[in-house]
Write an enzyme that holds these catalytic residues in place. Structure first.
Site, PDB file in Angstrom:
ATOM      1  N   GLY A 191      56.744  96.625  22.422  1.00 28.50           N
ATOM      2  CA  GLY A 191      57.786  97.263  21.634  1.00 28.50           C
ATOM      3  C   GLY A 191      57.225  97.949  20.399  1.00 28.50           C
ATOM      4  N   SER A 192      57.970  97.897  19.324  1.00 30.04           N
ATOM      5  CA  SER A 192      57.615  98.656  18.129  1.00 30.04           C
ATOM      6  C   SER A 192      56.361  98.161  17.421  1.00 30.04           C
ATOM      7  CB  SER A 192      58.788  98.662  17.144  1.00 30.04           C
ATOM      8  OG  SER A 192      59.868  99.410  17.671  1.00 30.04           O
ATOM      9  N   THR A 193      55.870  96.945  17.750  1.00 27.32           N
ATOM     10  CA  THR A 193      54.604  96.528  17.143  1.00 27.32           C
ATOM     11  C   THR A 193      53.464  97.445  17.584  1.00 27.32           C
ATOM     12  OG1 THR A 193      54.134  94.948  18.935  1.00 27.32           O
ATOM     13  CG2 THR A 193      55.334  94.111  17.002  1.00 27.32           C
ATOM     14  N   LYS A 198      53.532 100.534  17.545  1.00 30.43           N
ATOM     15  CA  LYS A 198      53.517 101.717  16.684  1.00 30.43           C
ATOM     16  C   LYS A 198      52.350 101.699  15.704  1.00 30.43           C
ATOM     17  CE  LYS A 198      58.488 102.359  17.203  1.00 30.43           C
ATOM     18  NZ  LYS A 198      59.831 102.152  16.621  1.00 30.43           N
TER      19      LYS A 198
END
Length: 485
Positions: free
Chosen positions: A215-217, A219
């Site tokens: 997920g957004s980790t 990024k």
């Protein structure tokens, strides 16, 4: 008469020579095949005829041996079995060994030649050395904090020391007691069947053997690639990013949980986790630079061992632009173990450098003399030092002002990144809550710990799942345990 006696003597001598040759053939040339024959019980009797060496956390053993007075005399014991199961694994008289019990089996069982000053003599006499001990890198306070934080929910925690790669915590939940598999009676077989049939898979080491969409980790990796490639030069400049964002070559629209993401600068998009900004950014960086940066962080590495093997974290390099957009926000085929994401956070904390993670500090003989040590670990540069400095600043802002405020520790510098990973057919599964972070105490010259937490709570309300709400408090407890140790 003398001739007959001489003939008989020669014949007896030939028989004696034949007997000696056959004995030599069996005892020297075929000894290994007899030792390995499943029907030969002597090897198993000898193996369990003495206490097994111990696995230590700190200065205390987390394993033991129990005298049963049976033919397979000593069984393995685990005083704090569920807490340390992802570290120790099990040593079973029926089902073999796993994890450290397997990777260090020769030393623990006493068969490692390094345990003897005269290994060749031991081979001739069949003498067995006392089992050696394995001293781990685990911080007991951090391990307890991670285990208590998960509180039986499905998930995992991995924590490492950024400057060295020492693994400080490795927790998988739900866990199990390895001692129920130690012996060789019917109860062990029932326990084995029960554990393997459990839908929650308590024997699965989720920290190193299970991969999740990060997920957004992820990024953090995407932004590192963009900064290194020069695609982003000013994190405060508007990004010209639409909201929603139509994935290239499709009619599919990508939206955000956060508000204010249209044209948001990288700083704000990172702080509030804008999917549209980072999906578009990954497309601008391109698959080649994204794949190169991901590989530098450790993705697509099939050879990682700590010393037991770690599942490969993957970044798909055969993607079109729409798939690349999703991959860049930790979706599509991007998969990571919690240990891998702890390494990502550690690279930011360590000036862009990654030290390979390791779990064994040293091994010793039963009397305490050192057999081997971990030694220096090679360094891999995951990103430019200037990129790491910028990411470190942005991760701090996530904790002070953004989605990761639940990870803040008074008196310490903390950086983090939240993530809520979709999965299942059409993203129908309850999302996974992620949080990666690092922390530096007020008296520390550098960050002391980097943590990754994933919580897969199928019982929670879908709308209430978040990295900041579910995973960040666990990470905070682990970081506090290390900083105050």
């Amino acid at each position: 008469m003398t001739r007959y006696i001489r003939h008989a003597a020669c014949f007896c001598a030939l028989l004696l020579v034949a007997l000696l040759v056959n004995a030599t053939r069996i005892q020297v040339f075929q000894a290994r095949s007899y030792d390995d024959n499943p029907a030969n019980r002597r090897t198993a009797i000898a193996r369990y005829g003495q206490p097994r060496g111990d696995i230590l956390v700190g200065d205390a053993p987390v394993t033991g041996s129990k005298d049963t007075d049976g033919r397979l005399r000593y069984e393995r014991t685990y005083p704090k079995g569920p807490l340390y199961a992802p570290v120790t694994g099990f040593a079973s008289q029926i089902y073999g060994t796993t994890f450290l019990e397997h990777a260090e089996d020769d030393l623990l069982s006493g068969t490692d030649p390094m345990l003897s000053a005269f290994p060749l003599w031991n081979d001739l006499t069949r003498r067995q050395n006392p089992g050696g001990n394995v001293v781990t890198t685990i911080d007991p306070a951090a391990q307890r904090a991670a285990y208590a934080g998960l509180a039986g929910r499905k998930g995992a925690v991995a924590a490492v020391e950024p400057s060295t790669g020492r693994i400080l915590a490795l927790v998988s939940s739900p866990s199990y007691d390895p001692q129920v598999l130690s012996g060789n009676d019917a109860a062990v077989e029932r326990s084995w069947a029960r554990l393997n049939a459990d839908p929650d898979k308590p024997m699965l080491n989720r920290a190193v053997r299970q991969t999740y969409p990060p997920g957004s980790t992820f990024k953090v990796v995407t932004l590192a690639a963009a900064l290194d490639a020069g695609v982003v030069t000013d994190v405060d400049e508007a990004t010209d990013s639409p909201d929603p964002y139509t994935l290239p070559g499709t009619t599919t629209s990508l939206t955000n949980e956060a508000t204010g993401c249209e044209d948001a600068p990288i700083r704000a998009a990172f702080m509030w986790s804008c999917n549209t900004v980072f999906a578009r950014l990954g497309v601008r960086v391109g698959v080649s630079d994204m794949a190169t940066t991901a590989a530098r962080f450790g993705f697509n590495d099939t050879g990682l061992g700590i010393p037991y093997s770690v599942a490969e974290s993957t970044f798909d390099v055969s993607v079109d632009k729409a798939q690349l957009a999703l991959s860049s926000i930790g979706q599509y085929n991007t998969r990571a173990t919690p240990l891998q994401m702890a390494m990502v956070s550690a690279a930011v904390a360590n000036g862009g450098q990654i030290r390979p993670p390791y779990l064994v500090e040293r091994t010793t003989r039963s009397g305490g003399a050192t057999v081997s040590t971990a030694g220096s670990r090679p360094v891999r540069q995951a990103m430019h030092p200037a990129t790491a400095v910028r990411l470190k600043e942005l991760m701090e802002e996530v904790v002070t002002e953004g989605t990761g405020t639940n990870a803040a520790i008074p008196g310490a510098i903390v950086g983090g990144k939240t993530g809520t990973a979709q999965h299942g057919v059409d993203n129908s599964g309850t999302p996974y809550a992620w949080f990666i972070s690092w922390a530096q105490g007020e008296r520390d010259l550098e960050p002391k710990v980097a943590v990754a937490v994933v919580v897969e709570d199928a019982e929670a309300d879908r709308g209430e799942i978040s990295g900041g709400g579910d995973a960040a408090p666990i990470a905070r407890a682990v970081m506090e345990a290390v900083l105050t140790d």
